[in-house]
Design an enzyme around this catalytic site. Structure first.
Site, PDB file in Angstrom:
ATOM      1  N   THR A 165      17.136  -2.404  35.076  1.00  0.00           N
ATOM      2  CA  THR A 165      17.854  -2.336  36.419  1.00  0.00           C
ATOM      3  C   THR A 165      17.588  -1.022  36.915  1.00  0.00           C
ATOM      4  O   THR A 165      17.402  -1.031  38.207  1.00  0.00           O
ATOM      5  CB  THR A 165      19.301  -2.349  35.991  1.00  0.00           C
ATOM      6  N   ASP A 213      23.827  -8.845  37.162  1.00  0.00           N
ATOM      7  CA  ASP A 213      22.446  -9.538  37.484  1.00  0.00           C
ATOM      8  C   ASP A 213      22.163 -11.037  36.987  1.00  0.00           C
ATOM      9  O   ASP A 213      21.497 -11.754  37.443  1.00  0.00           O
ATOM     10  CB  ASP A 213      21.200  -8.630  36.899  1.00  0.00           C
ATOM     11  N   HIS A 214      23.020 -11.166  35.966  1.00  0.00           N
ATOM     12  CA  HIS A 214      23.407 -12.548  35.245  1.00  0.00           C
ATOM     13  C   HIS A 214      24.127 -12.283  34.110  1.00  0.00           C
ATOM     14  O   HIS A 214      24.769 -11.458  33.807  1.00  0.00           O
ATOM     15  CB  HIS A 214      21.802 -12.754  34.784  1.00  0.00           C
ATOM     16  N   SER A 226      16.857  -9.168  33.658  1.00  0.00           N
ATOM     17  CA  SER A 226      17.353  -7.961  34.467  1.00  0.00           C
ATOM     18  C   SER A 226      16.442  -7.640  35.554  1.00  0.00           C
ATOM     19  O   SER A 226      16.714  -6.895  36.391  1.00  0.00           O
ATOM     20  CB  SER A 226      17.922  -6.911  33.575  1.00  0.00           C
ATOM     21  N   ASP A 234      14.746   1.277  31.372  1.00  0.00           N
ATOM     22  CA  ASP A 234      15.271  -0.028  31.548  1.00  0.00           C
ATOM     23  C   ASP A 234      15.218  -0.818  32.887  1.00  0.00           C
ATOM     24  O   ASP A 234      15.034  -0.035  33.882  1.00  0.00           O
ATOM     25  CB  ASP A 234      16.281  -0.379  30.700  1.00  0.00           C
ATOM     26  N   HIS A 246      19.947 -14.912  28.120  1.00  0.00           N
ATOM     27  CA  HIS A 246      20.927 -14.958  29.170  1.00  0.00           C
ATOM     28  C   HIS A 246      21.136 -16.424  29.646  1.00  0.00           C
ATOM     29  O   HIS A 246      20.723 -17.313  28.995  1.00  0.00           O
ATOM     30  CB  HIS A 246      20.019 -14.337  30.337  1.00  0.00           C
ATOM     31  N   GLU A 269      25.306   1.459  36.527  1.00  0.00           N
ATOM     32  CA  GLU A 269      25.210   0.484  35.667  1.00  0.00           C
ATOM     33  C   GLU A 269      25.801   0.440  34.339  1.00  0.00           C
ATOM     34  O   GLU A 269      25.538   1.648  33.559  1.00  0.00           O
ATOM     35  CB  GLU A 269      23.815   0.044  35.427  1.00  0.00           C
ATOM     36  N   ASP A 312      25.564  -5.430  33.961  1.00  0.00           N
ATOM     37  CA  ASP A 312      24.526  -5.956  33.352  1.00  0.00           C
ATOM     38  C   ASP A 312      24.913  -7.039  32.341  1.00  0.00           C
ATOM     39  O   ASP A 312      25.578  -6.598  31.270  1.00  0.00           O
ATOM     40  CB  ASP A 312      23.429  -4.973  32.869  1.00  0.00           C
ATOM     41  N   ASP A 354      25.376  -6.165  28.425  1.00  0.00           N
ATOM     42  CA  ASP A 354      24.366  -7.428  28.136  1.00  0.00           C
ATOM     43  C   ASP A 354      23.866  -7.198  26.585  1.00  0.00           C
ATOM     44  O   ASP A 354      23.699  -8.107  26.270  1.00  0.00           O
ATOM     45  CB  ASP A 354      23.290  -6.751  29.170  1.00  0.00           C
TER      46      ASP A 354
HETATM   47 ZN   LIG Z   1      20.195  -7.850  32.795  1.00  0.00          ZN
END
Ligand SMILES: [Zn+2]
Ligand SMILES: *[C@@H]1O[C@H](CO)[C@@H](O)[C@H](O)[C@H]1NC(C)=O
Ligand SMILES: *[C@@H]1O[C@H](CO)[C@@H](O)[C@H](O)[C@H]1NC(C)=O
Ligand SMILES: *[C@@H]1O[C@H](CO)[C@@H](O)[C@H](O)[C@H]1NC(C)=O
Ligand SMILES: *[C@@H]1O[C@H](CO)[C@@H](O)[C@H](O)[C@H]1NC(C)=O
Length: 628
Positions: free
Chosen positions: A207, A404-405, A154, A205, A519, A350, A104, A355
């Site tokens: 994800t 994811d980013h 996310s 969370d 992000h 994950e 993440d 992140d």
């Molecule tokens: Zn994320």
């Protein structure tokens, strides 16, 4: 210069355009025409030879194509299937395991940063060939935008993986019209696979939530918790194994350590109604024996919210297991549980807090998170290789890893002066630190809180010696920097969170740059354990293509799940997707509309005032948790 030399140069530099490529076609045509119009007296003989040759070539071609087709059919690793495959009703489909890893918030620069850090830490004098395990498995890149923004969060990011569909920021496996979409985990469960989720943040969370729950807003975490264990999920329990943090959303509001808005005891209900086995301490975890002693379904919640950053966890490993330890345990447990089955498992792992380090702009926390993720990836690779080569328990196993980013807009260069910059960044600054800035900031608040009578000077001395020098390994702090930290700890008006100040001190000294506490839109890397098996992921793709791969690799039908979820929105049990947010009046900050879907925003000026700033609150992460 002679004219005839200049001409070719001019030709060469002429930009290729539709015109020029059409010209080439015309030229080719002319050449062909030329040769066919040049008839000779022996035309008929050439014609006979030509026809014979053509017949030979055509026959050979047919044979080659037939063989190639056969080969492609037998080695295909990506059966395109959302529906029963009528062409191959009895196509043999080997037992398969899918390990899907999500880093993440890890962008390409996180890899460069961590690689250089590792080189500095392990072998600064060696040749420049330090690499991460991930590096040798790079296979493609993923474009990450959501339906509501060029920059995804996310929730939309994980919905692209779980459902294979784009949605809006904040969506937990629902589409822009608010309807739920079936996920690979749910479909895998229905198809007979075992399923698992391993994370280092709250299991509620975004994800992990996207694989086993459906709500319109990511902050409906109480509802997510209920769905994840199958209490209110229309399909019942779809997950067999959960390892991570986020216990507080499973405890009734009457008990200590709860962050639920109601008095539902999710853990007890999960045990009574769905047969979950529950683990919550390090000794509970150790008793799982690396996965050899696991009874499924297993709900392992080892932290109230997040498991600490790896750099901080190392000193508390008697309390918290690492991502790699949890991953190994999950792999062994799921492998053992599917030993007698002709279906394998789907496991999502994950590295959640890469992140968070990005949100804090903390390069120290980030490199250690990435290194731990790399170790977990290596453990998954080792597992896959064993399963792929195991004569008795063989199961085709693939590991796919992506993000994811990106978070933070990280740059491995930073201009600190108006003079033209030197080409440097300094990883050694990061090797000096012993803790994350989040941890140190927490220490600072605790110290100030428990020494209210201390003089300002004594406090500043403590900040310099204990916090900045010993904690961060930074021996050249200015008076101004110490004063800012002091103001922050005192919660003075207009002061910045201590986490940000400390992270910025390390970032500037190492000349690491960040463009945002949120992000960014940069493409992220995609990795696969197997270059052939993952070939559909080669090159540049949309994040939804990753979801498509997951579905295809396990040959799953998501459409049937979606239909059933939608049906469950009618009638008596129709409230299962509803959500409340604990301690919140319904206002969600200025970027989001009433339904929690982000409006497309416009430039607000360079000094937009945030409703969230100047909180001086005891935990600035509470604010983050709603957005990351
Ligand atoms: Zn994320
Ligand atoms: C890096 O290069 C050195 C010297 O050539 C070699 O001994 C070492 O094994 C290499 N390391 C990797 C990871 O390739
Ligand atoms: C706990 O939840 C119940 C509803 O389930 C609510 O009535 C009660 O006020 C809550 N208590 C606290 C302390 O928030
Ligand atoms: C778990 O497995 C790892 C390697 O697979 C091993 O190093 C470790 O000692 C094992 N731990 C236990 C408690 O068996
Ligand atoms: C790192 O720590 C050493 C002492 O252990 C110190 O001499 C050095 O200056 C520190 N580096 C930075 C960038 O502060």
């Amino acid at each position: 210069m002679a004219k005839d030399q200049a001409e070719p140069l001019l030709h060469a530099s002429r930009p290729s355009s539709d015109d020029s490529s059409e010209r080439h076609v015309e030229e080719d045509d002319a050449l062909l025409k030329d040769s066919t119009t040049r008839t000779s007296s022996r035309w008929n003989r050439y014609r006979e030879i030509g026809l014979f040759a053509w017949a030979l070539i055509a026959t050979a071609l047919v044979i080659i194509l037939a063989v190639l087709y056969e080969h492609a059919e037998s080695t295909t690793n990506n059966p395109p299937s959302d529906s029963p495959d009528n062409d191959h009703p009895t196509a043999p489909f080997a037992k398969r395991n899918l390990i899907f890893m999500v880093s993440d918030g890890m962008g390409p620069t996180s890899l460069s940063l961590t690689r250089s850090f590792l080189h500095q830490q392990e072998s600064p004098d060696s040749p420049y060939n330090t690499t991460l395990v991930l590096d040798s498995h790079l296979i493609g890149t993923s474009r990450t935008r959501s339906t509501s923004s060029l920059i995804t969060d996310s929730a939309a990011g994980a919905t692209a993986f779980s459902c294979g569909l784009k949605s809006y920021n904040g969506a937990i496996s629902v589409l822009p019209d608010g309807s739920p979409c079936g996920t690979v985990l749910e479909a895998a469960k229905r198809a007979g696979y075992m399923t698992g989720l391993v994370v280092t943040t709250r299991i509620t969370d975004a994800t992990p939530a996207c694989f086993a729950s459906h709500v319109e807003r990511r902050d409906y975490e109480d509802t997510i918790a209920e769905q994840e264990v199958g209490l209110t999920h229309p399909l019942g329990r779809t997950v067999d194994l959960i390892l991570g943090g986020g216990r507080c959303h499973f405890l009734p509001n009457s008990s200590e350590g709860s962050c639920r808005g109601d008095d539902t005891d999710v853990i007890s209900l999960a045990q009574e109604k769905q047969g979950w086995h529950y683990a919550s301490t390090r000794s509970d975890f150790d008793a799982l024996g690396n996965g050899s002693n696991v009874q499924l379904p297993l709900l392992g919640l080892f932290a109230s919210t997040d498991i600490p950053y790896e750099i901080d966890r190392r000193a508390q490993s008697d309390i918290y297991p690492s991502l790699t330890e949890m991953s190994r345990t999950a792999l062994n447990a799921l492998s053992a549980a599917t030993g007698d089955s002709d279906k394998g498992f789907f496991l999502m792992i994950e590295g959640s807090r890469i992140d968070h380090a990005g949100h804090s702009n903390d390069p120290v926390a980030q490199v250690h998170e990435v290194l731990e993720y790399d170790r977990a990836f290596a453990a998954a690779l080792a597992f896959a290789s064993t399963k792929n080569n195991d004569d008795e328990g063989k199961a085709e196993t693939i590991v796919i890893s992506t993000s994811d980013h990106e978070t933070g807009g990280l740059a491995t260069a930073r201009q600190l002066h108006t003079t033209y910059p030197d080409y440097h960044w300094f990883p050694s600054v990061l090797t000096n630190a012993t803790h994350s800035s989040s941890y140190l900031s927490h220490q600072l608040r605790e110290h100030v809180g428990s020494h209210v009578a201390a003089s300002t000077d004594a406090m500043k001395t403590w900040i310099r010696n204990q916090l900045v020098e010993i904690g961060m390994g930074c021996y050249d702090a200015t008076h101004e920097e110490i004063n800012l930290l002091y103001s922050s700890a005192k919660g003075e008006e207009g002061s910045l969170p201590g986490t940000w100040l400390l992270a910025d001190m390390v970032s500037r000294r190492s000349q690491v740059g960040w463009t945002t506490h949120g992000h960014s839109a940069v493409d992220v890397n995609v990795y696969a354990s197997d270059w052939e098996g993952g070939r559909a992921l080669r090159g540049s793709m949309e994040n939804t293509d990753v979801g498509g791969f997951l579905r295809g690799w396990l040959d799953l039908d998501l459409g049937g799940i979606t239909d059933d979820l939608k049906k469950a929105l009618e009638g008596e049990e129709s409230g299962w997707m509803g959500g409340k947010v604990e301690g919140e009046s319904g206002e969600q900050g200025n970027e989001e509309g009433e339904d929690g879907r982000e409006a497309l925003d416009a430039y607000q000026g360079d000094f937009k005032r945030s409703k969230r700033s100047s909180c001086g609150c005891e935990d600035e992460f509470a604010a983050y948790h709603r957005v990351h």
